[in-house]
Each structure stands twice: as structure tokens, then as C-alpha cells.
Design a protein around this motif. Structure first.
Motif, PDB file in Angstrom:
ATOM      1  N   PHE A   1       0.822  -1.215   0.000  1.00 17.45           N
ATOM      2  CA  PHE A   1       0.000   0.000   0.000  1.00 17.45           C
ATOM      3  C   PHE A   1       0.862   1.272   0.000  1.00 17.45           C
ATOM      4  O   PHE A   1       0.424   2.328  -0.494  1.00 17.45           O
ATOM      5  CB  PHE A   1      -0.942   0.001   1.202  1.00 17.45           C
ATOM      6  CG  PHE A   1      -2.272  -0.642   0.923  1.00 17.45           C
ATOM      7  CD1 PHE A   1      -3.214   0.001   0.149  1.00 17.45           C
ATOM      8  CD2 PHE A   1      -2.571  -1.897   1.422  1.00 17.45           C
ATOM      9  CE1 PHE A   1      -4.450  -0.596  -0.113  1.00 17.45           C
ATOM     10  CE2 PHE A   1      -3.789  -2.493   1.169  1.00 17.45           C
ATOM     11  CZ  PHE A   1      -4.745  -1.849   0.386  1.00 17.45           C
ATOM     12  N   LYS A   2       2.073   1.168   0.557  1.00 12.92           N
ATOM     13  CA  LYS A   2       2.942   2.355   0.571  1.00 12.92           C
ATOM     14  C   LYS A   2       3.318   2.805  -0.845  1.00 12.92           C
ATOM     15  O   LYS A   2       3.666   3.971  -1.060  1.00 12.92           O
ATOM     16  CB  LYS A   2       4.213   2.055   1.364  1.00 12.92           C
ATOM     17  CG  LYS A   2       3.992   2.018   2.862  1.00 12.92           C
ATOM     18  CD  LYS A   2       5.311   1.738   3.594  1.00 12.92           C
ATOM     19  CE  LYS A   2       5.091   1.724   5.104  1.00 12.92           C
ATOM     20  NZ  LYS A   2       6.371   1.446   5.830  1.00 12.92           N
ATOM     21  N   LYS A   3       3.234   1.864  -1.800  1.00 10.55           N
ATOM     22  CA  LYS A   3       3.603   2.209  -3.174  1.00 10.55           C
ATOM     23  C   LYS A   3       2.681   3.268  -3.769  1.00 10.55           C
ATOM     24  O   LYS A   3       3.067   3.999  -4.676  1.00 10.55           O
ATOM     25  CB  LYS A   3       3.581   0.969  -4.058  1.00 10.55           C
ATOM     26  CG  LYS A   3       4.679  -0.030  -3.750  1.00 10.55           C
ATOM     27  CD  LYS A   3       4.623  -1.198  -4.728  1.00 10.55           C
ATOM     28  CE  LYS A   3       5.737  -2.204  -4.446  1.00 10.55           C
ATOM     29  NZ  LYS A   3       5.701  -3.333  -5.420  1.00 10.55           N
ATOM     30  N   PHE A   4       1.422   3.330  -3.242  1.00 13.75           N
ATOM     31  CA  PHE A   4       0.506   4.327  -3.785  1.00 13.75           C
ATOM     32  C   PHE A   4       1.066   5.733  -3.586  1.00 13.75           C
ATOM     33  O   PHE A   4       1.047   6.553  -4.496  1.00 13.75           O
ATOM     34  CB  PHE A   4      -0.873   4.209  -3.123  1.00 13.75           C
ATOM     35  CG  PHE A   4      -1.705   3.081  -3.648  1.00 13.75           C
ATOM     36  CD1 PHE A   4      -2.150   3.102  -4.965  1.00 13.75           C
ATOM     37  CD2 PHE A   4      -2.053   2.013  -2.855  1.00 13.75           C
ATOM     38  CE1 PHE A   4      -2.935   2.071  -5.463  1.00 13.75           C
ATOM     39  CE2 PHE A   4      -2.828   0.976  -3.339  1.00 13.75           C
ATOM     40  CZ  PHE A   4      -3.271   1.002  -4.653  1.00 13.75           C
ATOM     41  N   THR A   5       1.548   6.043  -2.422  1.00 18.24           N
ATOM     42  CA  THR A   5       2.067   7.386  -2.152  1.00 18.24           C
ATOM     43  C   THR A   5       3.492   7.556  -2.669  1.00 18.24           C
ATOM     44  O   THR A   5       3.889   8.653  -3.021  1.00 18.24           O
ATOM     45  CB  THR A   5       2.036   7.664  -0.644  1.00 18.24           C
ATOM     46  OG1 THR A   5       2.654   6.593   0.050  1.00 18.24           O
ATOM     47  CG2 THR A   5       0.594   7.821  -0.176  1.00 18.24           C
TER      48      THR A   5
ATOM     49  N   THR B   1      -0.195  -1.655  -8.765  1.00 16.67           N
ATOM     50  CA  THR B   1      -0.044  -1.846  -7.316  1.00 16.67           C
ATOM     51  C   THR B   1      -1.229  -2.626  -6.748  1.00 16.67           C
ATOM     52  O   THR B   1      -1.051  -3.548  -5.945  1.00 16.67           O
ATOM     53  CB  THR B   1       0.059  -0.474  -6.621  1.00 16.67           C
ATOM     54  OG1 THR B   1       1.182   0.234  -7.154  1.00 16.67           O
ATOM     55  CG2 THR B   1       0.233  -0.646  -5.123  1.00 16.67           C
ATOM     56  N   LEU B   2      -2.429  -2.261  -7.159  1.00 14.96           N
ATOM     57  CA  LEU B   2      -3.608  -2.946  -6.633  1.00 14.96           C
ATOM     58  C   LEU B   2      -3.640  -4.400  -7.082  1.00 14.96           C
ATOM     59  O   LEU B   2      -4.072  -5.287  -6.317  1.00 14.96           O
ATOM     60  CB  LEU B   2      -4.881  -2.222  -7.073  1.00 14.96           C
ATOM     61  CG  LEU B   2      -6.167  -2.724  -6.422  1.00 14.96           C
ATOM     62  CD1 LEU B   2      -6.108  -2.584  -4.901  1.00 14.96           C
ATOM     63  CD2 LEU B   2      -7.388  -1.988  -6.974  1.00 14.96           C
ATOM     64  N   GLU B   3      -3.204  -4.664  -8.320  1.00 13.85           N
ATOM     65  CA  GLU B   3      -3.173  -6.052  -8.788  1.00 13.85           C
ATOM     66  C   GLU B   3      -2.252  -6.894  -7.903  1.00 13.85           C
ATOM     67  O   GLU B   3      -2.561  -8.051  -7.572  1.00 13.85           O
ATOM     68  CB  GLU B   3      -2.689  -6.099 -10.240  1.00 13.85           C
ATOM     69  CG  GLU B   3      -3.719  -5.633 -11.240  1.00 13.85           C
ATOM     70  CD  GLU B   3      -3.171  -5.621 -12.662  1.00 13.85           C
ATOM     71  OE1 GLU B   3      -1.995  -6.037 -12.827  1.00 13.85           O
ATOM     72  OE2 GLU B   3      -3.887  -5.201 -13.567  1.00 13.85           O
ATOM     73  N   GLU B   4      -1.151  -6.325  -7.499  1.00 11.83           N
ATOM     74  CA  GLU B   4      -0.218  -7.039  -6.635  1.00 11.83           C
ATOM     75  C   GLU B   4      -0.838  -7.286  -5.260  1.00 11.83           C
ATOM     76  O   GLU B   4      -0.661  -8.347  -4.656  1.00 11.83           O
ATOM     77  CB  GLU B   4       1.080  -6.218  -6.515  1.00 11.83           C
ATOM     78  CG  GLU B   4       2.215  -6.987  -5.863  1.00 11.83           C
ATOM     79  CD  GLU B   4       3.521  -6.199  -5.887  1.00 11.83           C
ATOM     80  OE1 GLU B   4       4.502  -6.710  -5.298  1.00 11.83           O
ATOM     81  OE2 GLU B   4       3.568  -5.103  -6.455  1.00 11.83           O
TER      82      GLU B   4
END
Length: 711
Positions: free
Chosen positions: A534-538, A548-551
Motif C-alpha cells: 500500500f505504501k507504493k501508492f504514495t 499496485t492494486l493487482e499485486e
């Protein structure tokens, strides 16, 4: 409801015997005045005393007198048999046969007005068992009373009365011997004996009405033969009820077998009285009530004696079952006896105060036992967890027997008595309640409240023990399987308590905590992995949200097979927890104030990404069983707030959003509005003010934003 006939039919060697109603001849008699005086007068009636008085003016020669005294001393009769040996001596009375005249058969149909037979004839008739002699004997007694009224000599009156009283002793014994075994004699003979008693009772009443006489005759009435019969019934009841029961059935104590014997005997004997004796006995005998009271008196005395001792748990229960259930329901109110005993007023076998004390003791015993057995069951179960014992599998689910041991009903074969059921750790709660209900429904309700308190305490202890296991035993190979088994266990507890006990939610709170802590333990590793993703979003400033969501979805999907051994309802609840976590973490990333979009196009592009991600999350969670439809608007409506540009439209959307999620605060709104870099401070303040209208809204039933910290 326990049925006593079930017990009775299971007792070998207890078939009904002929002559069950048996009066034993007892040397003890009712201490009536008539009997005491009668016996006294008869004890004085020796052969010497019963010689008729000499003719006036005739003096016996001294030698003849001396010889006569020696002869009398040598041949002095003893008891009643000796008394009758002198009945033919003395003066010849009217209607009396001389020794020279041939003896004739005693008349059996003589009435009070017929010529009276001799004393000797009546004696012979009575010894032959002829109850018809009662009428002439009564006539002889009345003739004696007339003689006393006519001024006969005192010595002669005493002599004649002793003969009459001796005959009455024979008649009394004959009558009571017939009534001693009323089912073994012919109905006509039984009626004759009963008629004699009725006649004697009538004479007793007439004598009492006439008052004490002034003659030389000893008082012999009232004779109270009805009371003697009642005493005989009591003795028969004691003999029947006090007999040794058949050999104790397996699983029953000697005391329990004795109670079953007494209950069965009383029921069968009273049924015989109702069916066979009541039609024959005159009303004044009150035969059903007399027998019932006699049997009741013996039963009550037996229980009272037993209750004086310090009783064990089993005996306390047995006493209460008999006093409060079996005796009143299966005997007194049984189909054949209920109408007959309705007005008898037998009452309880024990006083109410003693019953209350026994019930208090029973409740105390059950609470102590229930607590001890539940603690033991939990200790054994927790030992299996710590020892890394794998749980059972049932229908593809991890399974624990703890809830069944604590809650469920015991299995009992038809007709099996609670008195003989072994006490085990199985079905602890239900067995205790079933025992109380088998005494009275009221006691069943009373113990239910006590057991609920104990069950609530047990569930708190269960939760604490489980929390310790979660904390200390994570390294065990069967850790996750035992966690799943205990979560599944909550279903059995909850179902039984809600359906059978109608328990409010408060006592169930430890189960909810246990399930929640179990879910946290099962999901802990997966959520740690998701946090990094989830940190990848920011970190990417939302430039690659789809990848990111697929992962994230792939990570969750790979873990779901680990929860396949949960019960279906808990697997759905677990999926709802995952669904909530995904939505919550997504909102947290939006609220980090790392992204500020100053143009409408940028904001609309982000809203588009949020809508796409929301659809992916919703579809994935729904397809895997999440029932959390309440989460569906959470992300799309936030996307709408970000997309809209008109402050008034934003206000309307915020107000709608706060209605769906009452825990959406001004802080959460400020974090979302911070993304919209083209809003003026006054617009932000105006939009935030819309939440002031909702300050009165109640706390949400489900939490979302209260789980999200901002600022």
C-alpha cells in the motif's frame, strides 16, 4: 418428565402378589378406655370368681369347701381358654342349655329378638368363624344391661359381663382377621365383617350419648373397632412399604431402589383399593383416604428420617425428585388415583421449609460441580493446544469438542433415569438444567439464571486462556489449526446460547473478542505484507495504481486457502475483515497529504483511478464471500468529492457521505480536501461546516473512519 412406571417396570422380582393388603396381628392395640377396662375385668374373671353366688342360707361344709378350693387351684384355667371352661358352670340361665341336654349347632341367622343361644354356643360359633354370632352377642350384651338396670347382684353382673367381654374378644379378633387381608376373602364375608364394625360403631355412639351409667357393670364402650381397623391399615402399610426391595438395578444405590420400591408399592396398592375395596366398604370407613394416609405417613416418615442426615449430592437430588415430581405427579395425580385422592389432602412428603433448604443445597451443589467440570474441561482443552495436538477435522473444518462438552444436551436412552445417569464432563450446563427441571419447572428457571452467570464467567476465562495461547505458542506447527478450531467453536457456543437460552449479547462479548483476536492472529502476516504494498501508492504519487492494486489482490488471493477450514460463516466474516482492511488502507494512503492536485483535470484523473480500484476491491471481496455491502460506497463517494469542483455540490456529497459513515470527521474531510489544491480556505471552511449539522448523529454500528488516524 420422568414417569415412575418406567422405573417400576424395570424392577425385577416385584410382580403383584395376592393379598397385598395384609394387616399383621399386633400385640399393640389402641389405648382405648374400653379395652383397658375390658382386659382388667377379664383378668379378674378366674374360675373361682365366675362361680355363681351360693343360694342364700346355704353354708358349705368346711371339708367340702376346702376340697373345692384345692380342686379349683389345681384346675385353675389360664387366659381366655380357661375362662370359657367355666362358662357351663353355675346356674342355668334362660335360653341356656344344660350339660345333660344335647348340643345343637349354633343358630346363624338369629336376630336381636330371637331366643338367645348360650354363651357356649356363641363361643363355638365364633371359634368356627361364624360372623353371624355378632347379633346374638349384642343381644346378650343388652340383656346384661337390662339385668343391671333391674338391680341384679353385683357379683352376678361381673360374672356375666366377663363372659360377654370374652366373647367380644373372640369376635373382635375374628372381624379384624377378615379385614387384615381384605382381598383374600370372599366379598360376602368381607361385607359381613364390615357390617359388624358398623354396628359396633353405632353402639359406641349410642353409649356415648347415654352417658356413664351407675350400675355395677364395668365401662366397655366405646370399643373403637374402626380405629383398630385404621391401626391395622397403618401396620399393613408399614409392612408393605418397609419390605426389602428387589436386588438393586445396576447404577442405582440401595436408597434409590428403596424409594422406587415404596413408590411402586404405594401406587399399585392404592389402585387395588380403589378398584376392588372401595365398592365393598361402607362410606364411613373412608377406605381410600385411610389407605392413602397410611401409605403417605410411612413414606413421609422415611423421607424425613433420611433428610435429617447430611446428604450427599446424589441423595439430595433424589429426595427432591421424589418430593417435588415423582410422588405428586406419578402417584397422587396418576390417572387411576387423581380423582380419588383429590380431596384427601395428603400434602407434601416434607415440610415446605425443608424443601426450600434442600433446593438451596441442590443449587449450591450444582453450581460448584458445574464450575469444577467447566474448569476441568477448559484445562484439558488448553493442554492440547500447548502440547501441539492437532484438532479434530469434521466435514473439512477444524473442530473442538469444548462447546459440546459445556453446552449441549446429554444423549439418554428412552426410560433411563436421571438418578442413574453417570456424572461426566459432558453436557455440563444442560445436564444441570435438565436435573433442575426434572424437579420442578420453577427450579429449572431458577438454576438457569445461576448457570448463565457461571457460563459468562467461564467464557471470560476461556478468552483469557486463548489469548495466552495466541501470545505464547505462535511457533507451534498446529498453531493456526488450533486457532481456527477455537474460532469455529464460537459458533456452537453462540448458537446454543442464542437459541436455547435466549441470551442477550453481553454474555457473548467474550466470544466476539475471542473470534476477533483469532482473526487478527490469522491475518497478521498477510496484513504486514500488504502494508508494504500500500505504501507504493504514495511513493509513486498514484502514477501506477492499477499495477499496485493487482499485486495487493494477488497477495490476498494467495492466502485465502489457509482459511478453508473455517466454518462458512466465519470465512465470510474473515473476508469482511479483509475487505475492511483493504478499504481502510486505501483511504489512509489518500489521507497522507502527499498528493496535492491543483487542476480539475488532475483531480478527475485521480477520481477515475479511485473508482477503478474501488471496483476491483469490491468485486474481489464479494466473489470471495464478503458480505460487507456497507463498504461499497466508501471509495466511490470519496472519488466524487475529489472530482467535484463546485463547493455547494461538494457540500451535498459530504453530507450524504457523513450519513453513510457517521464516524467521518472534520479531520478526515480536511485530509481529503487537501488533495484539491484549487479550493480557497474559505471554501474549505464552508465545506467543513456541513459536518456540524451531524454532530448529534449516533455512534456507527460499524467502524471505518474511527480506525483511521489523521493529522
Amino acid at each position: 418428565m420422568l414417569k415412575m412406571m418406567t422405573f417400576f417396570q424395570g424392577l425385577p422380582g416385584q410382580q403383584p402378589m395376592p393379598g397385598t393388603l395384609d394387616f399383621r396381628r399386633s400385640s399393640q392395640k389402641l389405648p382405648s378406655t374400653s379395652e383397658v377396662e375390658s382386659e382388667a375385668s377379664m383378668s379378674e374373671a378366674s374360675s373361682e370368681d365366675l362361680i355363681p353366688p351360693p343360694e342364700p342360707g346355704v353354708a358349705p361344709d368346711k371339708e367340702e369347701e376346702e376340697a373345692l378350693k384345692k380342686k379349683k387351684k389345681k384346675n385353675k384355667p389360664k387366659g381366655l381358654a380357661g375362662m370359657f371352661s367355666v362358662f357351663t358352670k353355675g346356674k342355668k340361665k334362660k335360653g341356656q342349655l344344660s350339660s345333660a341336654e344335647p348340643e345343637s349347632e349354633p343358630e346363624t341367622t338369629l336376630g336381636l329378638d330371637a331366643p338367645l343361644p348360650s354363651v357356649e354356643d356363641l363361643k363355638v360359633a365364633l371359634e368356627l368363624g361364624q360372623l353371624e354370632a355378632a347379633r346374638p352377642l349384642l343381644a346378650l350384651e343388652r340383656e346384661l344391661q337390662e339385668a343391671a338396670a333391674g338391680g341384679a347382684g353385683e357379683e352376678e353382673l361381673v360374672w356375666r359381663q366377663s363372659k360377654v367381654e370374652a366373647l367380644y374378644v373372640l369376635l373382635r379378633d375374628l372381624v379384624l382377621s377378615v379385614l387384615r387381608r381384605p382381598l383374600e376373602v370372599a366379598p360376602e364375608r368381607l361385607r359381613q365383617a364390615l357390617a359388624v364394625v358398623v354396628e359396633q360403631e353405632r353402639e359406641d355412639r349410642q353409649a356415648a350419648a347415654a352417658g356413664p351409667g351407675t350400675s355395677a357393670l364395668a365401662a366397655t364402650r366405646p370399643r373403637r373397632w374402626l380405629q383398630l381397623w385404621q391401626r391395622g391399615v397403618l401396620e399393613a402399610a408399614e409392612e408393605r412399604m418397609g419390605g426389602r426391595p428387589a436386588a438393586c438395578a445396576e447404577g442405582r444405590s440401595e436408597a434409590e431402589s428403596s424409594f422406587l420400591h415404596m413408590g411402586r408399592t404405594m401406587k399399585e396398592d392404592l389402585e387395588a383399593v380403589v378398584e376392588r375395596l372401595k365398592p365393598l366398604f361402607p362410606p364411613e370407613f373412608n377406605v381410600v383416604a385411610t389407605y392413602a394416609q397410611s401409605y403417605h405417613e410411612h413414606f413421609a416418615a422415611h423421607l424425613a428420617a433420611m433428610a435429617q442426615f447430611e446428604l450427599c449430592e446424589r441423595d439430595t437430588y433424589m429426595l427432591l425428585v421424589w418430593v417435588q415430581n415423582l410422588y405428586p405427579n406419578d402417584i397422587i395425580n396418576s390417572p387411576k388415583l387423581a380423582d380419588e385422592l383429590q380431596g384427601v389432602g395428603l400434602g407434601n412428603l416434607l415440610p415446605p421449609k425443608q424443601i426450600r433448604l434442600l433446593e438451596a443445597t441442590f443449587l449450591s451443589n450444582e453450581v460448584v460441580k458445574v464450575k469444577e467440570l467447566m474448569d476441568r474441561a477448559l484445562k484439558l482443552e488448553s493442554q492440547h493446544w500447548v502440547q501441539n495436538v492437532a484438532p479434530q477435522r469434521l466435514d473439512g473444518h477444524c473442530h473442538s469438542e469444548l462447546a459440546i462438552d459445556i453446552i449441549q444436551h446429554p444423549s439418554r436412552s428412552p426410560g433411563e433415569s436421571l438418578l442413574s445417569s453417570p456424572i461426566t464432563t459432558l453436557q455440563i450446563i444442560s445436564q444441570a438444567q435438565s436435573k433442575a427441571e426434572s424437579i420442578t419447572p420453577e427450579l429449572g428457571m431458577q438454576i438457569k439464571q445461576v448457570l448463565l452467570a457461571e457460563l459468562s464467567a467461564f467464557l471470560r476465562s476461556y478468552q483469557r486462556t486463548f489469548d495466552e495461547f495466541l501470545e505464547r505458542c505462535k511457533q507451534l506447527s498446529n498453531y493456526r489449526a488450533n486457532v481456527i478450531a477455537n474460532i469455529n467453536n464460537c459458533l456452537s457456543f453462540r448458537t446454543a446460547m442464542e437459541q436455547k437460552w435466549q441470551v442477550p449479547q453481553d454474555p457473548l462479548r467474550p466470544l466476539n473478542e475471542l473470534k476477533s483476536h483469532g482473526f487478527d492472529s490469522l491475518l497478521q502476516d498477510m496484513f504486514m505484507d500488504l502494508k508494504t504494498l500500500f505504501k507504493k501508492f504514495t511513493q509513486t504519487r498514484w502514477t501506477t495504481p492499477a499495477e499496485t492494486l493487482e499485486e495487493i489482490i494477488a497477495t490476498v488471493g494467495g492466502k485465502l486457502s489457509e482459511f478453508s477450514e473455517l466454518q462458512d460463516c466465519f470465512r465470510e466474516e474473515l473476508m469482511e475483515v479483509i475487505h475492511l482492511h483493504l478499504v481502510k488502507e486505501y483511504i489512509i494512503r489518500l489521507s497522507k497529504r502527499r498528493v496535492i492536485l491543483r487542476t480539475a483535470e488532475q483531480q478527475q484523473q485521480l477520481a477515475k483511478h479511485i473508482l477503478a480500484n474501488a471496483e476491483v476491491i469490491q468485486n474481489f471481496c464479494t466473489q470471495n464471500g464478503s458480505p460487507a455491502t456497507w463498504l461499497h460506497p466508501a471509495l466511490p463517494r470519496l472519488a466524487e468529492i475529489i472530482r467535484l469542483q463546485d463547493p455547494s455540490a461538494i457540500k451535498i456529497e459530504v453530507a450524504t457521505y457523513a450519513t453513510c459513515y457517521p464516524d467521518f470527521s472534520k479531520g478526515h474531510l480536511s485530509a481529503i480536501l487537501a488533495i484539491k489544491g484549487n479550493l480557497s480556505p474559505s471554501d474549505v471552511k464552508s465545506i467543513r461546516s456541513i459536518l456540524d449539522v451531524n454532530t448529534e448523529v449516533q455512534e456507527p454500528s460499524r467502524s471505518l473512519f474511527s480506525l483511521i488516524k489523521v493529522g
